[in-house]
Write an enzyme that holds these catalytic residues in place. Structure first.
Site, PDB file in Angstrom:
ATOM      1  N   ASP A  96      -3.334  -2.830  12.114  1.00  0.00           N
ATOM      2  CA  ASP A  96      -2.449  -3.950  12.434  1.00  0.00           C
ATOM      3  C   ASP A  96      -2.746  -4.530  13.822  1.00  0.00           C
ATOM      4  O   ASP A  96      -2.637  -5.733  14.036  1.00  0.00           O
ATOM      5  CB  ASP A  96      -0.985  -3.529  12.324  1.00  0.00           C
ATOM      6  N   ASP A 148       4.932  -2.145   4.005  1.00  0.00           N
ATOM      7  CA  ASP A 148       4.751  -0.699   3.958  1.00  0.00           C
ATOM      8  C   ASP A 148       5.552  -0.128   2.799  1.00  0.00           C
ATOM      9  O   ASP A 148       6.518  -0.749   2.323  1.00  0.00           O
ATOM     10  CB  ASP A 148       5.200  -0.058   5.273  1.00  0.00           C
ATOM     11  N   ASN A 177      -8.638   7.310   0.919  1.00  0.00           N
ATOM     12  CA  ASN A 177      -7.351   7.014   1.527  1.00  0.00           C
ATOM     13  C   ASN A 177      -7.582   6.452   2.930  1.00  0.00           C
ATOM     14  O   ASN A 177      -7.715   7.187   3.902  1.00  0.00           O
ATOM     15  CB  ASN A 177      -6.499   8.284   1.585  1.00  0.00           C
ATOM     16  N   GLN A 192       0.843  -1.196   0.000  1.00  0.00           N
ATOM     17  CA  GLN A 192       0.000   0.000   0.000  1.00  0.00           C
ATOM     18  C   GLN A 192       0.877   1.245   0.000  1.00  0.00           C
ATOM     19  O   GLN A 192       1.871   1.308   0.724  1.00  0.00           O
ATOM     20  CB  GLN A 192      -0.910   0.012   1.228  1.00  0.00           C
TER      21      GLN A 192
END
Length: 341
Positions: free
Chosen positions: A247, A154, A133, A75
């Site tokens: 997460d 990431d 977003n 992402q």
């Protein structure tokens, strides 16, 4: 006497030669007839024959040369220069099936043409523009993901090919856990309040080990993407409101799933959501981004917000969280079963 013997022998040799020639001729005629019959049995449509042959070759290749593979799920937001560098890096790692880029720059065209202008590439790359977003965009069950193993990364982290390949072999042994490079932990005060932290909690609470493995650099099983999409709407709203904690929610989900139906052969000590693989070359590239965009972890209230998420999640799940601790860690150059992370 010798001349007479040779002369008497010649007719016999001639008869043997004629007999052998006769059988050889019969064999050749039969072989030719069989060949004509087989040729007539073949399809007259050349394209059909070529298509069938091509499919057969492709199927043989797929059966004999298709090793286990994984998908890289990456992402990104406002870091196109780093993205191109990471695509070049991860596409060259063995066993990568494809790279799926979750494009969070709403209203901005992904650099598809630029990337394709440097073909050929070792693996295909799919750019998936998003309508908003959101942090949790990366945890969708994308149809482009064709493998069970998914490496979530990431857009400012580069892990060496050796570390990635080793972690993949570890994940193959522990596919029901998050296998990654960044461990974290939580603590619970006597009052029942949860706090989030990392290694600094050792000195305050005398703890060892970790209770979470962050998914910004980790292997997960594709099935957990489906489970994440089915989490209670309140969990999704918490993630969207904070633009954080996806997460943490993911670790809680995996830990609850392991506690509900632990895989056969896994000990209670290993039912933690994640398994920590100590990296030997993991770099943060944020300072190299031309955009100057800084990650949310720089914010002064970042740790407080993540502690807030822990407590909100605890409320949603009946007042407590299932987040077992583990001190199990693995390294490419040795295995440690009872070490601090």
């Amino acid at each position: 006497m010798r001349r007479f013997f040779v002369w008497k022998l010649l007719p016999s040799i001639g008869r043997q030669f004629r007999t052998r020639s006769y059988f050889t001729l019969l064999f050749l005629v039969a072989f030719f007839a069989l060949g004509v019959t087989l040729l007539r049995a073949l399809p007259n449509d050349k394209s059909s024959w070529e298509k069938k042959t091509s499919n057969a070759v492709s199927n043989r290749h797929a059966l004999s040369n298709h090793p286990p593979s994984f998908t890289v799920l990456l992402q990104t937001y406002n870091r196109t220069d780093l993205l191109l560098k990471l695509l070049h890096h991860y596409s060259a790692i063995p066993n990568v099936d494809r790279i799926v880029v979750v494009w969070n720059n709403v209203g901005v065209t992904p650099p598809i043409d630029l990337w394709n202008s440097f073909q050929p590439h070792p693996v295909p790359v799919d750019f998936l523009p998003q309508s908003a977003n959101k942090m949790r965009n990366r945890l969708q069950n994308f149809r482009e993901i064709r493998t069970e193993a998914v490496l979530v990364m990431d857009d400012d982290v580069m892990t060496s090919a050796g570390d990635v390949s080793f972690a993949y072999t570890v994940w193959q042994e522990f596919p029901d856990q998050i296998v990654g490079f960044v461990p974290r932990r939580h603590v619970v005060a006597e009052s029942g309040v949860y706090s989030y932290g990392s290694h600094e909690l050792d000195s305050d609470y005398g703890l060892a080990g970790y209770s979470m493995v962050l998914i910004g650099a980790a292997f997960i099983h594709k099935k957990y993407l489906r489970l994440f999409e089915r989490l209670p709407p309140a969990v999704h709203r918490l993630i969207d409101d904070t633009q954080n904690c996806d997460d943490i929610a993911f670790n809680v989900m995996v830990a609850r799933e392991l506690n509900r139906s632990p895989p056969s052969g896994i000990s209670p000590r290993q039912r933690a959501a994640g398994l920590y693989v100590r990296p030997h070359d993991l770099r943060n590239l944020e300072s190299e981004a031309e955009s100057g965009y800084r990650g949310m972890w720089h914010a002064a209230d970042h740790m407080l917000e993540r502690s807030y998420c822990l407590n909100r999640l605890a409320d949603m799940y009946g007042g407590r969280l299932t987040l077992p601790y583990s001190n199990f860690q693995v390294s490419r150059f040795g295995r440690c079963f009872a070490c601090k992370s």
